[in-house]
Write a protein that holds these residues in place. Structure first.
Motif, PDB file in Angstrom:
ATOM      1  N   UNK A 292       0.817  -1.208   0.000  1.00  0.00           N
ATOM      2  CA  UNK A 292       0.000   0.000   0.000  1.00  0.00           C
ATOM      3  C   UNK A 292       0.852   1.261   0.000  1.00  0.00           C
ATOM      4  N   UNK A 293       1.970   1.243   0.718  1.00  0.00           N
ATOM      5  CA  UNK A 293       2.811   2.432   0.830  1.00  0.00           C
ATOM      6  C   UNK A 293       3.642   2.705  -0.405  1.00  0.00           C
ATOM      7  N   UNK A 294       4.179   1.671  -1.035  1.00  0.00           N
ATOM      8  CA  UNK A 294       5.225   1.867  -2.030  1.00  0.00           C
ATOM      9  C   UNK A 294       4.818   1.509  -3.456  1.00  0.00           C
ATOM     10  N   UNK A 295       3.596   1.056  -3.656  1.00  0.00           N
ATOM     11  CA  UNK A 295       3.211   0.645  -5.006  1.00  0.00           C
ATOM     12  C   UNK A 295       3.229   1.826  -5.976  1.00  0.00           C
ATOM     13  N   UNK A 296       2.775   2.985  -5.514  1.00  0.00           N
ATOM     14  CA  UNK A 296       2.767   4.156  -6.399  1.00  0.00           C
ATOM     15  C   UNK A 296       4.166   4.730  -6.597  1.00  0.00           C
ATOM     16  N   UNK A 297       5.119   4.348  -5.755  1.00  0.00           N
ATOM     17  CA  UNK A 297       6.489   4.850  -5.868  1.00  0.00           C
ATOM     18  C   UNK A 297       7.388   3.931  -6.677  1.00  0.00           C
ATOM     19  N   UNK A 298       6.873   2.801  -7.112  1.00  0.00           N
ATOM     20  CA  UNK A 298       7.687   1.830  -7.845  1.00  0.00           C
ATOM     21  C   UNK A 298       7.912   2.328  -9.269  1.00  0.00           C
ATOM     22  N   UNK A 299       9.083   2.938  -9.513  1.00  0.00           N
ATOM     23  CA  UNK A 299       9.382   3.550 -10.811  1.00  0.00           C
ATOM     24  C   UNK A 299      10.168   2.637 -11.735  1.00  0.00           C
ATOM     25  N   UNK A 300      10.705   1.539 -11.217  1.00  0.00           N
ATOM     26  CA  UNK A 300      11.467   0.612 -12.049  1.00  0.00           C
ATOM     27  C   UNK A 300      10.752  -0.732 -12.113  1.00  0.00           C
ATOM     28  N   UNK A 301      11.077  -1.496 -13.148  1.00  0.00           N
ATOM     29  CA  UNK A 301      10.440  -2.800 -13.322  1.00  0.00           C
ATOM     30  C   UNK A 301      10.780  -3.743 -12.165  1.00  0.00           C
ATOM     31  N   UNK A 302      12.029  -3.722 -11.727  1.00  0.00           N
ATOM     32  CA  UNK A 302      12.420  -4.621 -10.650  1.00  0.00           C
ATOM     33  C   UNK A 302      11.723  -4.258  -9.341  1.00  0.00           C
ATOM     34  N   UNK A 303      11.609  -2.960  -9.071  1.00  0.00           N
ATOM     35  CA  UNK A 303      10.909  -2.494  -7.861  1.00  0.00           C
ATOM     36  C   UNK A 303       9.452  -2.948  -7.895  1.00  0.00           C
ATOM     37  N   UNK A 304       8.797  -2.753  -9.039  1.00  0.00           N
ATOM     38  CA  UNK A 304       7.391  -3.146  -9.171  1.00  0.00           C
ATOM     39  C   UNK A 304       7.231  -4.656  -9.037  1.00  0.00           C
ATOM     40  N   UNK A 305       8.134  -5.407  -9.643  1.00  0.00           N
ATOM     41  CA  UNK A 305       8.011  -6.856  -9.572  1.00  0.00           C
ATOM     42  C   UNK A 305       8.338  -7.383  -8.179  1.00  0.00           C
ATOM     43  N   UNK A 306       9.200  -6.683  -7.446  1.00  0.00           N
ATOM     44  CA  UNK A 306       9.453  -7.067  -6.064  1.00  0.00           C
ATOM     45  C   UNK A 306       8.191  -6.894  -5.222  1.00  0.00           C
ATOM     46  N   UNK A 307       7.437  -5.836  -5.479  1.00  0.00           N
ATOM     47  CA  UNK A 307       6.175  -5.644  -4.763  1.00  0.00           C
ATOM     48  C   UNK A 307       5.151  -6.707  -5.158  1.00  0.00           C
ATOM     49  N   UNK A 308       5.156  -7.096  -6.433  1.00  0.00           N
ATOM     50  CA  UNK A 308       4.290  -8.198  -6.856  1.00  0.00           C
ATOM     51  C   UNK A 308       4.671  -9.484  -6.121  1.00  0.00           C
ATOM     52  N   UNK A 309       5.962  -9.695  -5.937  1.00  0.00           N
ATOM     53  CA  UNK A 309       6.388 -10.899  -5.223  1.00  0.00           C
ATOM     54  C   UNK A 309       6.008 -10.827  -3.749  1.00  0.00           C
ATOM     55  N   UNK A 310       6.020  -9.624  -3.176  1.00  0.00           N
ATOM     56  CA  UNK A 310       5.531  -9.462  -1.807  1.00  0.00           C
ATOM     57  C   UNK A 310       4.056  -9.876  -1.736  1.00  0.00           C
TER      58      UNK A 310
END
Length: 342
Positions: A292-310
């Motif tokens: 909830x906190x960092x999904x809108x801040x995920x500017x890179x593919x790896x960051x976004x996919x790490x949140x998907x893995x979370x």
């Protein structure tokens, strides 16, 4: 028969003719009546089967989408994603261990608080409460369940945390500070506060489900206990709670499922710091909160996919907990059946 004016053979023939005509009419009526169709039964069966399979397909699709959205992170970090504490979006190094720890610890705190309160409240409402107060308490519990989580989060920030920081936390630290979980400085937003807010949110669920389960206990159980000379407490403990323990365990699992996935209220009071600390006074983080906190801040593919893995880890944790609960429930049922046979 002779007074009817027809000879006996003629009367016999008339009776046979009438009987034959009646049989013909009955057979023709049966032929006109359509054979009962089983189309409705089959349609209902297939419709309900499709609805049941829809739930399974939905769960599979959610898991598949989470897996698909986190393939890069899975390929890069592998199993170390679950055992690493580093969460550095700049260096693109991600580990979910602090979030797993925060989710499990906050849920455990919530269960330790909410389960005794919920079951005790349900037992009081079912067995002891007078009628004039019973409905009022039930309505209040249902109202508590209807409060949005963001409202509880705001209440936690401005009311609960200042009160905890000024009274209960100093008391716990003064008398139990020698225990690691109550040691260290008091921050306010912390793991303990997150567990308390989750307990408040799952309390109505556990109470309502437990109350319905206790109401379903047959009166024969209570009457048998009273007939043996049991007190009200003994009848409640032996005849009611013991009889309904499997259902009560199910109510606890429902509460746990809500606790694992709670997001907004926890995010607002837990401190949101990715760390693993023994003290409950230190800030923490949960799997749902970091998404909830960092999904809108995920500017890179790896960051976004790490949140998907979370999210995938949270999904798997929920399924694993439910499977373990079902296994434990079966173990309890087998032990109860064995004890009954003995």
């Amino acid at each position: 028969m002779h007074g009817s004016g027809f000879p006996l053979p003629v009367q016999f023939k008339l009776i046979m003719a009438i009987t034959a005509s009646i049989a013909v009419e009955e057979s023709s009526a049966q032929a006109r009546m359509a054979r009962p169709s089983r189309f409705g039964d089959k349609a209902f069966e297939w419709l309900t089967l499709a609805m049941a399979l829809t739930v399974v397909v939905l769960v599979v699709l959610i898991g598949w989408q989470l897996w698909r959205g986190s393939t890069l992170a899975i390929q890069k970090f592998g199993f170390h994603f679950l055992t690493t504490s580093t969460w550095d979006p700049v260096a693109e190094q991600f580990g979910a261990l602090p979030f797993i720890y925060g989710t499990l610890v906050s849920s455990l705190i919530a269960l330790l608080i909410a389960v005794p309160l919920g079951i005790a409240t349900a037992a009081y409402l079912t067995e002891l409460a007078p009628l004039w107060i019973r409905q009022a308490l039930v309505s209040l519990i249902e109202m508590l369940a209807a409060i949005p989580s963001v409202i509880l989060g705001l209440w936690g920030i401005f009311v609960m945390i200042p009160w905890l920081r000024d009274y209960p936390f100093p008391f716990l630290k003064r008398f139990f500070g020698w225990i690691p979980v109550f040691s260290g400085p008091i921050y306010g937003p912390c793991m303990f506060a997150g567990g308390i807010i989750i307990a408040i949110m799952i309390l109505p669920i556990i109470t309502s489900v437990s109350r319905e389960i206790l109401r379903s206990v047959p009166d024969l159980q209570r009457e048998a206990a009273y007939a043996l000379g049991a007190t009200r407490w003994e009848a409640t403990r032996i005849a009611v709670l013991s009889y309904a323990k499997k259902g009560l365990f199910g109510a606890v699992i429902l509460g746990l499922g809500r606790a694992l996935g709670e997001t907004m209220a926890v995010t607002m009071v837990i401190g949101n710091t990715p760390q693993i600390a023994a003290s409950l006074f230190k800030p923490g983080y949960t799997l749902a909160s970091v998404i909830a906190n960092e999904f809108t801040e995920a500017t890179t593919d790896m960051y976004l996919q790490a949140l998907f893995e979370v999210g995938l880890v949270l999904f798997g944790t929920t399924i694993l907990v439910n499977l373990l609960a079902q296994l434990l429930l079966r173990t309890i049922a087998v032990k109860s059946a064995t004890r009954a046979v003995q």
